[in-house]
Design a protein around this motif. Structure first.
Motif, PDB file in Angstrom:
ATOM      1  N   SER A  29       0.835  -1.206   0.000  1.00  0.00           N
ATOM      2  CA  SER A  29       0.000   0.000   0.000  1.00  0.00           C
ATOM      3  C   SER A  29       0.867   1.252   0.000  1.00  0.00           C
ATOM      4  O   SER A  29       0.599   2.210  -0.736  1.00  0.00           O
ATOM      5  N   ALA A  30       1.915   1.244   0.812  1.00  0.00           N
ATOM      6  CA  ALA A  30       2.836   2.390   0.842  1.00  0.00           C
ATOM      7  C   ALA A  30       3.562   2.522  -0.495  1.00  0.00           C
ATOM      8  O   ALA A  30       3.752   3.635  -0.997  1.00  0.00           O
ATOM      9  N   LEU A  31       3.955   1.396  -1.086  1.00  0.00           N
ATOM     10  CA  LEU A  31       4.623   1.431  -2.385  1.00  0.00           C
ATOM     11  C   LEU A  31       3.694   1.989  -3.453  1.00  0.00           C
ATOM     12  O   LEU A  31       4.088   2.848  -4.243  1.00  0.00           O
ATOM     13  N   ASP A  32       2.448   1.542  -3.473  1.00  0.00           N
ATOM     14  CA  ASP A  32       1.491   2.016  -4.467  1.00  0.00           C
ATOM     15  C   ASP A  32       1.249   3.520  -4.313  1.00  0.00           C
ATOM     16  O   ASP A  32       1.207   4.255  -5.302  1.00  0.00           O
ATOM     17  N   ALA A  33       1.126   3.992  -3.074  1.00  0.00           N
ATOM     18  CA  ALA A  33       0.939   5.430  -2.834  1.00  0.00           C
ATOM     19  C   ALA A  33       2.158   6.224  -3.313  1.00  0.00           C
ATOM     20  O   ALA A  33       2.019   7.325  -3.862  1.00  0.00           O
ATOM     21  N   THR A  34       3.343   5.671  -3.132  1.00  0.00           N
ATOM     22  CA  THR A  34       4.562   6.350  -3.564  1.00  0.00           C
ATOM     23  C   THR A  34       4.652   6.381  -5.093  1.00  0.00           C
ATOM     24  O   THR A  34       5.097   7.379  -5.672  1.00  0.00           O
ATOM     25  N   ILE A  35       4.220   5.316  -5.748  1.00  0.00           N
ATOM     26  CA  ILE A  35       4.185   5.303  -7.215  1.00  0.00           C
ATOM     27  C   ILE A  35       3.293   6.441  -7.715  1.00  0.00           C
ATOM     28  O   ILE A  35       3.658   7.175  -8.635  1.00  0.00           O
ATOM     29  N   GLU A  36       2.136   6.602  -7.081  1.00  0.00           N
ATOM     30  CA  GLU A  36       1.236   7.707  -7.468  1.00  0.00           C
ATOM     31  C   GLU A  36       1.909   9.064  -7.243  1.00  0.00           C
ATOM     32  O   GLU A  36       1.789   9.970  -8.059  1.00  0.00           O
ATOM     33  N   LYS A  37       2.638   9.198  -6.137  1.00  0.00           N
ATOM     34  CA  LYS A  37       3.346  10.449  -5.827  1.00  0.00           C
ATOM     35  C   LYS A  37       4.398  10.750  -6.890  1.00  0.00           C
ATOM     36  O   LYS A  37       4.540  11.895  -7.333  1.00  0.00           O
ATOM     37  N   ILE A  38       5.129   9.732  -7.311  1.00  0.00           N
ATOM     38  CA  ILE A  38       6.171   9.916  -8.319  1.00  0.00           C
ATOM     39  C   ILE A  38       5.578  10.483  -9.601  1.00  0.00           C
ATOM     40  O   ILE A  38       6.097  11.437 -10.175  1.00  0.00           O
ATOM     41  N   PHE A  39       4.461   9.912 -10.037  1.00  0.00           N
ATOM     42  CA  PHE A  39       3.912  10.319 -11.324  1.00  0.00           C
ATOM     43  C   PHE A  39       3.071  11.592 -11.255  1.00  0.00           C
ATOM     44  O   PHE A  39       2.646  12.096 -12.285  1.00  0.00           O
TER      45      PHE A  39
END
Length: 160
Positions: A29-39
């Motif tokens: 979940s934290a990884l997915d949220a960070t992916i969204e932040k990156i893009f």
């Protein structure tokens, strides 16, 4: 309980994720949220995923990494870089078809002291299940071997 962690840093538009230890579903979940932040960043130029301290990585995490690569190609036209120095991890990445969607290198990254841990994320069971299904569907889209390997799991999860 997972014995791993994911760290994150950004330097002048280069986003770095460092996976340490055993990377499991509990970190997704934290990884997915960070992916969204990156893009959503305006100054995006590259992504590097450092797996030099990764002991093991589960298929849900691999699916999210594949998602990251697909988004990177779609949004900015470049392949992220995966850094791996462990033959077992490299073999796993290649068997999943990651050599087609990432630049895989075996040189460690400089400046790891600038990384900070991703925050934990509490998600409902339903949200986590949806992320697991999405991650495995992405893996299945990479090649026929993955499609065969994860078809039954995805079908079972979709039925529950």
């Amino acid at each position: 309980m997972s014995t791993g962690k994911i760290q994150f840093a950004e330097w002048n538009g280069t986003f770095v994720l460092k996976f340490i230890g055993e990377i499991r579903l509990t970190l997704c979940s934290a990884l997915d949220a960070t992916i969204e932040k990156i893009f959503s960043a305006l100054n995006f130029s590259s992504i590097v995923i450092d797996l030099t301290e990764t002991r093991s990585i589960d298929s849900t995490t691999l699916g999210l990494l594949a998602k990251l690569s697909i988004l990177s190609r779609q949004k900015v036209g470049l392949l992220p870089t995966l850094v791996t120095t462990h033959p077992d991890v490299t073999r796993l990445l290649n068997s999943m078809g990651f050599d087609q969607v990432f630049n895989i290198v075996d040189q460690p990254l400089p400046r790891p002291e600038a990384l900070s841990d991703l925050p934990t994320q509490d998600q409902s069971e339903e949200v986590v299940k949806a992320k697991v299904i999405e991650a495995h569907q992405i893996l299945m889209s990479l090649n026929e071997s993955n499609r065969e390997a994860f078809r039954d799991l995805v079908s079972a999860l979709e039925r529950t």
